[in-house]
Design a protein around this motif. Sequence first.
Motif, PDB file in Angstrom:
ATOM      1  N   TYR A   1       0.725  -1.275   0.075  1.00  0.00           N
ATOM      2  CA  TYR A   1      -0.010   0.048  -0.001  1.00  0.00           C
ATOM      3  C   TYR A   1       0.794   1.159   0.002  1.00  0.00           C
ATOM      4  O   TYR A   1       0.562   2.143  -0.729  1.00  0.00           O
ATOM      5  N   MET A   2       1.890   1.251   0.850  1.00  0.00           N
ATOM      6  CA  MET A   2       2.971   2.475   0.743  1.00  0.00           C
ATOM      7  C   MET A   2       3.409   2.555  -0.466  1.00  0.00           C
ATOM      8  O   MET A   2       3.776   3.689  -0.640  1.00  0.00           O
ATOM      9  N   LYS A   3       3.945   1.386  -1.260  1.00  0.00           N
ATOM     10  CA  LYS A   3       4.488   1.642  -2.568  1.00  0.00           C
ATOM     11  C   LYS A   3       3.414   2.563  -3.442  1.00  0.00           C
ATOM     12  O   LYS A   3       3.848   3.481  -4.205  1.00  0.00           O
TER      13      LYS A   3
ATOM     14  N   TRP B   1      19.090  -5.226   8.762  1.00  0.00           N
ATOM     15  CA  TRP B   1      18.413  -4.113   8.135  1.00  0.00           C
ATOM     16  C   TRP B   1      19.048  -3.820   6.576  1.00  0.00           C
ATOM     17  O   TRP B   1      18.209  -3.628   5.995  1.00  0.00           O
ATOM     18  N   VAL B   2      20.000  -4.083   6.536  1.00  0.00           N
ATOM     19  CA  VAL B   2      20.735  -3.694   5.161  1.00  0.00           C
ATOM     20  C   VAL B   2      20.241  -4.720   4.428  1.00  0.00           C
ATOM     21  O   VAL B   2      19.902  -4.583   3.055  1.00  0.00           O
ATOM     22  N   GLN B   3      20.052  -6.052   4.806  1.00  0.00           N
ATOM     23  CA  GLN B   3      19.434  -7.353   4.053  1.00  0.00           C
ATOM     24  C   GLN B   3      18.146  -6.731   3.621  1.00  0.00           C
ATOM     25  O   GLN B   3      17.509  -7.104   2.587  1.00  0.00           O
TER      26      GLN B   3
ATOM     27  N   ARG C   1      16.368  -6.550   0.211  1.00  0.00           N
ATOM     28  CA  ARG C   1      15.230  -7.473  -0.319  1.00  0.00           C
ATOM     29  C   ARG C   1      14.053  -6.888  -0.721  1.00  0.00           C
ATOM     30  O   ARG C   1      13.415  -7.504  -1.445  1.00  0.00           O
ATOM     31  N   LEU C   2      13.842  -6.016   0.071  1.00  0.00           N
ATOM     32  CA  LEU C   2      12.166  -5.510   0.090  1.00  0.00           C
ATOM     33  C   LEU C   2      12.142  -4.368  -1.113  1.00  0.00           C
ATOM     34  O   LEU C   2      11.057  -3.946  -1.267  1.00  0.00           O
ATOM     35  N   GLU C   3      13.323  -3.752  -1.449  1.00  0.00           N
ATOM     36  CA  GLU C   3      13.041  -2.751  -2.502  1.00  0.00           C
ATOM     37  C   GLU C   3      12.254  -1.710  -2.319  1.00  0.00           C
ATOM     38  O   GLU C   3      11.253  -1.449  -2.974  1.00  0.00           O
ATOM     39  N   LEU C   4      12.355  -1.050  -1.070  1.00  0.00           N
ATOM     40  CA  LEU C   4      11.638   0.042  -0.868  1.00  0.00           C
ATOM     41  C   LEU C   4      12.073   1.540  -1.126  1.00  0.00           C
ATOM     42  O   LEU C   4      13.242   2.008  -0.979  1.00  0.00           O
ATOM     43  N   PRO C   5      11.372   2.131  -2.124  1.00  0.00           N
ATOM     44  CA  PRO C   5      11.892   3.468  -2.724  1.00  0.00           C
ATOM     45  C   PRO C   5      11.926   4.617  -1.974  1.00  0.00           C
ATOM     46  O   PRO C   5      12.655   5.565  -2.321  1.00  0.00           O
ATOM     47  N   TRP C   6      11.374   4.578  -0.822  1.00  0.00           N
ATOM     48  CA  TRP C   6      11.463   5.719   0.094  1.00  0.00           C
ATOM     49  C   TRP C   6      12.752   5.806   0.925  1.00  0.00           C
ATOM     50  O   TRP C   6      13.295   4.861   1.195  1.00  0.00           O
ATOM     51  N   VAL C   7      12.918   6.888   1.714  1.00  0.00           N
ATOM     52  CA  VAL C   7      13.951   7.194   2.626  1.00  0.00           C
ATOM     53  C   VAL C   7      14.098   6.215   3.783  1.00  0.00           C
ATOM     54  O   VAL C   7      13.179   5.974   4.316  1.00  0.00           O
ATOM     55  N   GLN C   8      15.380   5.612   3.718  1.00  0.00           N
ATOM     56  CA  GLN C   8      15.099   4.549   4.875  1.00  0.00           C
ATOM     57  C   GLN C   8      16.356   4.924   5.919  1.00  0.00           C
ATOM     58  O   GLN C   8      17.730   5.049   5.481  1.00  0.00           O
TER      59      GLN C   8
END
Length: 483
Positions: free
Chosen positions: A385-387, A412-414, A418-425
Amino acid sequence: MPSTDLAKYLMAFAVFFVSCDNNQVSIKGDIDYLGDANLIIQHQPVHYKYSPVISDTLEVSGQGSFSFSSPVFSRTIRNLQINDESYPLVFSQGSDLNITIQRAAFPKNVRVEGYPEAWDERYNRYLTEIEEIETQIPIEEEKIKVGEENNLLELSERKFKIAEEHLAGTPLRDYYLKAIGEYLVFKVRAIEYNQRFNESFDADSARNQVFSLADSLSFFTIESLKAQRAGIRDFAHYYARTFGIYDSVKSAYGQDLSEYDIKRVAYEELNEKRIQVLDHMESRDALAHARMYLVAERIGEQDLETATPSYEVYLEEFSDYPEYTEFLTYFYNEIKSVSPGQPAVPFSLPDIEDNIHTMKDYRGKFVLLDFWAGWCQPCLEEFSYMKDIYANYSRDDLEIIGISNEADSLVWVQDINRLELPWVQLYGGNGFNEKTFKAYKGGGIPFYILVNPEGKIARYNDIRPSFNFTTVLDSLLSEYKNN
């Protein structure tokens, strides 16, 4: 620095603790290995989740030896803690304890010399005998949720019988009472699932039977409730669920609705059922304790407008219980400090490339702060949903910032890769003790804060990407742009 309320709360505790008696308990001991972990002695807080933690970190030498002394005013239990594992120590006036810890086995196989009786051996036998049961119970929980044949209740009953055999006649009796509470909660939960999968199931009769059983096991006494910690909250919560409220809300709003959102949508109906449990308290002491727990949960889970009436009534009705009223006042003011309209909590955290980000960097747009970890399944379920949300809004209007509570930065890096989240992490680490998460008084994850373009809190954990976030944000954006 602690807030004024926190400082007053801790000072009141410290004065009471030290002034009651000068008798000391002294401990010394050895641990074969500690590594990067800390060895901590923790006091029992008023509330298991929302009270400030009062603890002492022990200095451990390179050879693994440690020592500690503290005043005590009566026999009490303190928890010896390493990471998320804890072991109960019986503190008595004037006692000297010698403790031997095997790190790999902790909390099992801890030896304590100095008790008048072999309470450590009893507790070790208890842990050994319930080990297989503890492994099997989560498996049986999953079966009962989908209507499969299971032996969850039999296992839970066996656990409290084992606790009764080894601990009922000792200062560690609280663990027997706690096992009773767990069994009763499973009994209540079984009612919800049985009526879901069996149309002829008599839920009214089953509820009455559970209350009779709880009365026979003295569950509603003050001694039992204090031992339960969160037990009365869980009992009341699952009792409310036996009336089909969750199923009704999901039918109306969709099966993907999270439990947190159900609690908000159906608050009035759920609360009406929860407070029915209070009629079974055996004394005013028990009622004061149980109501304190339910009011604290209300403050932590609902908006302050909803929580304030019950909070104010409690302060008036139970003013003769200062331990409870002072805690609730402290907690209420802590939540008030991060309510909508208050300044967002500042942070300075690294991204995956060690670039530092601050809250001020994102002024001029709405910012959704998402506290999460890779082990949190409800967190992961929100990401699709966030994507969509991230793709549908301009970066001039909305930025999403993920702040990870993951204890291990390599994990966390893994997860990020793995999740390919486009926003700031960003990485906070340190589990539920992550600094920004604690500053926002977070109780669990996923945990969401929406900050407005002026850097003030717009919404406090009452939004979900899968439920109401888009509607809320559209309304706020329209209001902001029209002004």
